[in-house]
Design a protein around this motif. Structure first.
Motif, short mmCIF file in Angstrom:
data_model
loop_
_atom_site.label_atom_id
_atom_site.label_comp_id
_atom_site.label_asym_id
_atom_site.label_seq_id
_atom_site.Cartn_x
_atom_site.Cartn_y
_atom_site.Cartn_z
N SER A 35 0.85 -1.20 0.00
CA SER A 35 0.00 0.00 0.00
C SER A 35 0.88 1.25 0.00
O SER A 35 2.06 1.19 0.35
CB SER A 35 -0.88 0.03 1.25
N GLY A 36 0.26 2.37 -0.34
CA GLY A 36 1.02 3.63 -0.39
C GLY A 36 1.34 4.00 -1.83
O GLY A 36 1.06 3.23 -2.76
N SER A 37 1.93 5.17 -2.02
CA SER A 37 2.09 5.69 -3.38
C SER A 37 3.08 4.88 -4.21
O SER A 37 2.86 4.67 -5.41
CB SER A 37 2.51 7.16 -3.33
N THR A 38 4.15 4.38 -3.61
CA THR A 38 5.13 3.62 -4.40
C THR A 38 4.56 2.25 -4.77
O THR A 38 4.67 1.81 -5.91
CB THR A 38 6.46 3.46 -3.62
N ALA A 39 3.95 1.60 -3.79
CA ALA A 39 3.31 0.31 -4.08
C ALA A 39 2.21 0.48 -5.11
O ALA A 39 2.01 -0.38 -5.98
CB ALA A 39 2.76 -0.31 -2.79
N THR A 40 1.51 1.59 -5.05
CA THR A 40 0.43 1.85 -6.01
C THR A 40 0.98 1.93 -7.44
O THR A 40 0.37 1.40 -8.38
CB THR A 40 -0.30 3.15 -5.65
N ILE A 41 2.13 2.58 -7.59
CA ILE A 41 2.74 2.65 -8.93
C ILE A 41 3.06 1.24 -9.41
O ILE A 41 2.80 0.88 -10.56
CB ILE A 41 4.01 3.53 -8.89
N TRP A 42 3.60 0.41 -8.50
CA TRP A 42 3.94 -0.97 -8.88
C TRP A 42 2.68 -1.76 -9.24
O TRP A 42 2.66 -2.51 -10.21
CB TRP A 42 4.71 -1.65 -7.75
N ILE A 43 1.62 -1.58 -8.47
CA ILE A 43 0.37 -2.31 -8.76
C ILE A 43 -0.16 -1.91 -10.14
O ILE A 43 -0.65 -2.74 -10.90
CB ILE A 43 -0.70 -2.05 -7.66
N ARG A 44 -0.02 -0.64 -10.48
CA ARG A 44 -0.47 -0.21 -11.82
C ARG A 44 0.37 -0.87 -12.91
O ARG A 44 -0.16 -1.31 -13.94
CB ARG A 44 -0.38 1.31 -11.94
N LEU A 45 1.70 -0.93 -12.70
CA LEU A 45 2.55 -1.59 -13.70
C LEU A 45 2.20 -3.06 -13.81
O LEU A 45 2.10 -3.62 -14.92
CB LEU A 45 4.04 -1.44 -13.30
N GLY A 47 -0.67 -4.42 -13.02
CA GLY A 47 -2.01 -4.49 -13.61
C GLY A 47 -1.97 -4.37 -15.12
O GLY A 47 -2.70 -5.08 -15.83
N GLU A 48 -1.12 -3.51 -15.61
CA GLU A 48 -1.00 -3.36 -17.07
C GLU A 48 -0.53 -4.65 -17.71
O GLU A 48 -1.00 -5.04 -18.78
CB GLU A 48 -0.02 -2.23 -17.41
N ARG A 68 -8.89 -2.86 -4.52
CA ARG A 68 -9.79 -2.21 -5.47
C ARG A 68 -9.02 -1.84 -6.74
O ARG A 68 -9.48 -2.06 -7.86
CB ARG A 68 -10.37 -0.94 -4.82
N LEU A 69 -7.83 -1.27 -6.55
CA LEU A 69 -7.02 -0.88 -7.71
C LEU A 69 -6.66 -2.11 -8.54
O LEU A 69 -6.81 -2.10 -9.77
CB LEU A 69 -5.75 -0.16 -7.23
N GLY A 70 -6.21 -3.15 -7.87
CA GLY A 70 -5.83 -4.36 -8.59
C GLY A 70 -6.99 -4.94 -9.37
O GLY A 70 -6.84 -5.34 -10.53
N GLY A 74 -8.13 -6.21 -13.41
CA GLY A 74 -8.41 -7.63 -13.64
C GLY A 74 -7.47 -8.58 -12.92
O GLY A 74 -7.42 -9.77 -13.24
N ILE A 75 -6.70 -8.08 -11.95
CA ILE A 75 -5.84 -8.97 -11.16
C ILE A 75 -6.74 -9.88 -10.32
O ILE A 75 -7.63 -9.39 -9.62
CB ILE A 75 -4.89 -8.16 -10.24
N PRO A 76 -6.54 -11.21 -10.38
CA PRO A 76 -7.36 -12.12 -9.56
C PRO A 76 -6.86 -12.15 -8.11
O PRO A 76 -5.67 -12.30 -7.87
CB PRO A 76 -7.17 -13.48 -10.23
N PHE A 77 -7.81 -12.01 -7.17
CA PHE A 77 -7.44 -12.01 -5.75
C PHE A 77 -7.88 -13.29 -5.07
O PHE A 77 -8.93 -13.86 -5.39
CB PHE A 77 -8.05 -10.79 -5.04
N ILE A 78 -7.07 -13.74 -4.14
CA ILE A 78 -7.37 -14.93 -3.36
C ILE A 78 -7.24 -14.55 -1.89
O ILE A 78 -7.01 -13.37 -1.57
CB ILE A 78 -6.39 -16.08 -3.71
N ASN A 79 -7.40 -15.51 -0.98
CA ASN A 79 -7.20 -15.22 0.44
C ASN A 79 -6.34 -16.32 1.05
O ASN A 79 -5.96 -17.28 0.38
CB ASN A 79 -8.55 -15.07 1.16
N PHE A 80 -6.09 -16.19 2.36
CA PHE A 80 -5.17 -17.15 2.98
C PHE A 80 -5.81 -18.53 3.20
O PHE A 80 -5.12 -19.46 3.58
CB PHE A 80 -4.60 -16.57 4.28
N GLU A 81 -7.14 -18.65 2.97
CA GLU A 81 -7.75 -19.99 2.96
C GLU A 81 -7.24 -20.76 1.75
O GLU A 81 -7.03 -21.97 1.81
CB GLU A 81 -9.28 -19.89 2.85
#
Ligand code: 5RP
Length: 233
Positions: A35-45, A47-48, A68-70, A74-81
């Protein structure tokens, strides 16, 4: 070229660190999204790559904002289950000291960030050079507390030498974490022994988590003006 352009040198440095972090991503990985601005830039890259180039990865996010951003890419999310261990987590930091001791939580996401980082085989920090320090503590240490216990924890933190302040939003209302807790931002002193301080904070009733991340990061990608430096422990 990425659709995500940045302006200003600070953002450029964050972009460079995030771009380097993309080189660590491999198809099929299960990733932790910080999370945060640097991680957000990475998530966008990231995601692309997923949206436009069919990169196959799965992810767990350290905040609702990052998830939400991911999802918007279209990034698929899972959980620790579904998955107990992540291959790689990329996240920012507020301070990076020797031995990759960190302060995190400036964005208020420290609890989930620590859960995600602790479940990762590799936890890599992305930051610009302004985050490097010799001693932790100039950036106020965030401590997440159960609201009922906040006055008690405030007193205990003062006894340790901190000056805590309840984090507030721009409109003056109290900041509430994704888990419904308060954050006490602890300023007023440099932390001489982060390990001893972490033990003190871990033992305080009412403290949910604190922003000292010790022995967790395996590498930091620090963006300087002309290069991205890889720091290891
Ligand atoms: C959020 C965090 C962030 O990673 C930290 O605040 C760094 O953020 P930025 O990349 O915007 O400087 O710990 O809780």
């Amino acid at each position: 070229m990425s659709e995500f352009a940045t302006r200003g040198s600070h953002l450029d440095l964050k972009l460079h660190a995030a771009q380097r972090a993309m080189e660590l991503v491999e198809p099929g990985m299960t990733l932790g999204l910080g999370s945060g601005s640097t991680a957000t830039i990475w998530i966008r890259l990231l995601g692309e790559q997923v949206r436009d180039h069919g990169l196959r990865i799965r992810a767990i996010a350290s905040s609702e904002d990052s998830e939400r951003l991911g999802k918007s890419y279209g990034i698929p999310f899972i959980n620790f289950e579904e998955c107990r261990s992540l291959d790689l987590t990329i996240d920012g930091a507020d301070e990076v000291a020797p031995k990759l001791m960190l302060i995190k939580g400036g964005g208020g996401k420290l609890l989930r960030e620590k859960i995600v980082a602790s479940a990762s085989k590799r936890f890599v920090v992305v930051a610009d050079e302004s985050k490097q320090v010799q001693k932790l503590g100039r950036f106020p240490l965030p401590v997440e507390v159960i609201p009922m216990a906040a006055p008690l924890v405030d007193g205990a933190l003062r006894e340790l030498g901190f000056t805590p302040a309840v984090r507030v939003n721009q409109d003056g209302s109290k900041y509430i974490t994704d888990q419904g807790n308060f954050i006490l931002d602890c300023s007023g002193m440099l932390i001489e022994d982060p390990y001893a301080m972490a033990r003190e904070l871990d033992s305080m009733v009412g403290v949910v988590e604190h922003g000292l991340f010790l022995d967790m990061a395996s590498m930091a990608l620090i963006a300087m003006e002309h290069e991205v430096v890889e720091r290891t422990t």
